[in-house]
Design a protein around this motif. Sequence first.
Motif, mmCIF file in Angstrom:
data_model
loop_
_atom_site.group_PDB
_atom_site.id
_atom_site.type_symbol
_atom_site.label_atom_id
_atom_site.label_comp_id
_atom_site.label_asym_id
_atom_site.label_seq_id
_atom_site.Cartn_x
_atom_site.Cartn_y
_atom_site.Cartn_z
ATOM 1 N N GLN A 3 -8.746 5.135 5.693
ATOM 2 C CA GLN A 3 -8.772 3.697 5.907
ATOM 3 C C GLN A 3 -7.413 3.134 5.526
ATOM 4 O O GLN A 3 -6.805 3.554 4.542
ATOM 5 C CB GLN A 3 -9.856 3.053 5.053
ATOM 6 C CG GLN A 3 -10.040 1.583 5.310
ATOM 7 C CD GLN A 3 -11.270 1.027 4.600
ATOM 8 O OE1 GLN A 3 -12.103 1.773 4.114
ATOM 9 N NE2 GLN A 3 -11.367 -0.266 4.539
ATOM 10 N N GLN A 4 -6.926 2.168 6.326
ATOM 11 C CA GLN A 4 -5.609 1.591 6.074
ATOM 12 C C GLN A 4 -5.599 0.152 6.557
ATOM 13 O O GLN A 4 -6.264 -0.187 7.541
ATOM 14 C CB GLN A 4 -4.538 2.398 6.804
ATOM 15 C CG GLN A 4 -3.138 1.937 6.541
ATOM 16 C CD GLN A 4 -2.111 2.826 7.235
ATOM 17 O OE1 GLN A 4 -2.450 3.683 8.030
ATOM 18 N NE2 GLN A 4 -0.853 2.614 6.948
ATOM 19 N N THR A 5 -4.828 -0.688 5.878
ATOM 20 C CA THR A 5 -4.635 -2.069 6.293
ATOM 21 C C THR A 5 -3.180 -2.224 6.714
ATOM 22 O O THR A 5 -2.274 -1.831 5.985
ATOM 23 C CB THR A 5 -4.949 -3.040 5.133
ATOM 24 O OG1 THR A 5 -6.297 -2.823 4.718
ATOM 25 C CG2 THR A 5 -4.790 -4.477 5.566
ATOM 26 N N THR A 7 -0.354 -5.044 8.274
ATOM 27 C CA THR A 7 -0.066 -6.443 8.562
ATOM 28 C C THR A 7 1.170 -6.524 9.435
ATOM 29 O O THR A 7 2.202 -5.941 9.119
ATOM 30 C CB THR A 7 0.167 -7.227 7.260
ATOM 31 O OG1 THR A 7 -0.998 -7.114 6.443
ATOM 32 C CG2 THR A 7 0.446 -8.688 7.544
ATOM 33 N N THR A 12 -3.544 -9.244 10.328
ATOM 34 C CA THR A 12 -3.844 -8.075 9.508
ATOM 35 C C THR A 12 -4.904 -7.245 10.216
ATOM 36 O O THR A 12 -5.937 -7.759 10.633
ATOM 37 C CB THR A 12 -4.362 -8.485 8.116
ATOM 38 O OG1 THR A 12 -3.350 -9.268 7.482
ATOM 39 C CG2 THR A 12 -4.675 -7.279 7.265
ATOM 40 N N TYR A 13 -4.610 -5.956 10.380
ATOM 41 C CA TYR A 13 -5.538 -5.024 11.013
ATOM 42 C C TYR A 13 -6.112 -4.112 9.941
ATOM 43 O O TYR A 13 -5.393 -3.623 9.083
ATOM 44 C CB TYR A 13 -4.823 -4.157 12.059
ATOM 45 C CG TYR A 13 -4.229 -4.943 13.192
ATOM 46 C CD1 TYR A 13 -4.999 -5.247 14.309
ATOM 47 C CD2 TYR A 13 -2.911 -5.374 13.154
ATOM 48 C CE1 TYR A 13 -4.454 -5.970 15.368
ATOM 49 C CE2 TYR A 13 -2.363 -6.097 14.215
ATOM 50 C CZ TYR A 13 -3.135 -6.388 15.308
ATOM 51 O OH TYR A 13 -2.610 -7.099 16.350
ATOM 52 N N GLU A 14 -7.415 -3.885 9.993
ATOM 53 C CA GLU A 14 -8.065 -2.913 9.121
ATOM 54 C C GLU A 14 -8.438 -1.714 9.984
ATOM 55 O O GLU A 14 -9.216 -1.841 10.918
ATOM 56 C CB GLU A 14 -9.297 -3.511 8.463
ATOM 57 C CG GLU A 14 -8.972 -4.613 7.478
ATOM 58 C CD GLU A 14 -10.204 -5.163 6.793
ATOM 59 O OE1 GLU A 14 -11.317 -4.643 7.032
ATOM 60 O OE2 GLU A 14 -10.051 -6.115 6.019
ATOM 61 N N ARG A 16 -9.878 2.152 10.460
ATOM 62 C CA ARG A 16 -10.694 3.253 9.945
ATOM 63 C C ARG A 16 -10.641 4.349 10.986
ATOM 64 O O ARG A 16 -11.050 4.139 12.118
ATOM 65 C CB ARG A 16 -12.126 2.808 9.711
ATOM 66 C CG ARG A 16 -12.246 1.805 8.601
ATOM 67 C CD ARG A 16 -13.702 1.471 8.304
ATOM 68 N NE ARG A 16 -13.754 0.355 7.395
ATOM 69 C CZ ARG A 16 -14.020 -0.903 7.739
ATOM 70 N NH1 ARG A 16 -14.287 -1.190 8.987
ATOM 71 N NH2 ARG A 16 -14.040 -1.854 6.848
#
Length: 51
Positions: A3-5, A7, A12-14, A16
């Motif tokens: 999982q990564q965030t 920006t 902002t994209y999350e 998985r």
Amino acid sequence: MEQQTVTMGQVTYELRRVFQGTRPLSELMAERLAQNIPAAQSVDGGDSHEV
């Protein structure tokens, strides 16, 4: 699963991701983003030699 965030500007994209292999997530993301970049277009509107 990783999982990564990310920006970019004000967005902002999350992310998985579930994947197999030895390539890191950053490399896979860079490849995917590069596939979505449109071809560069001429700033002056084309191939004509007019001034």
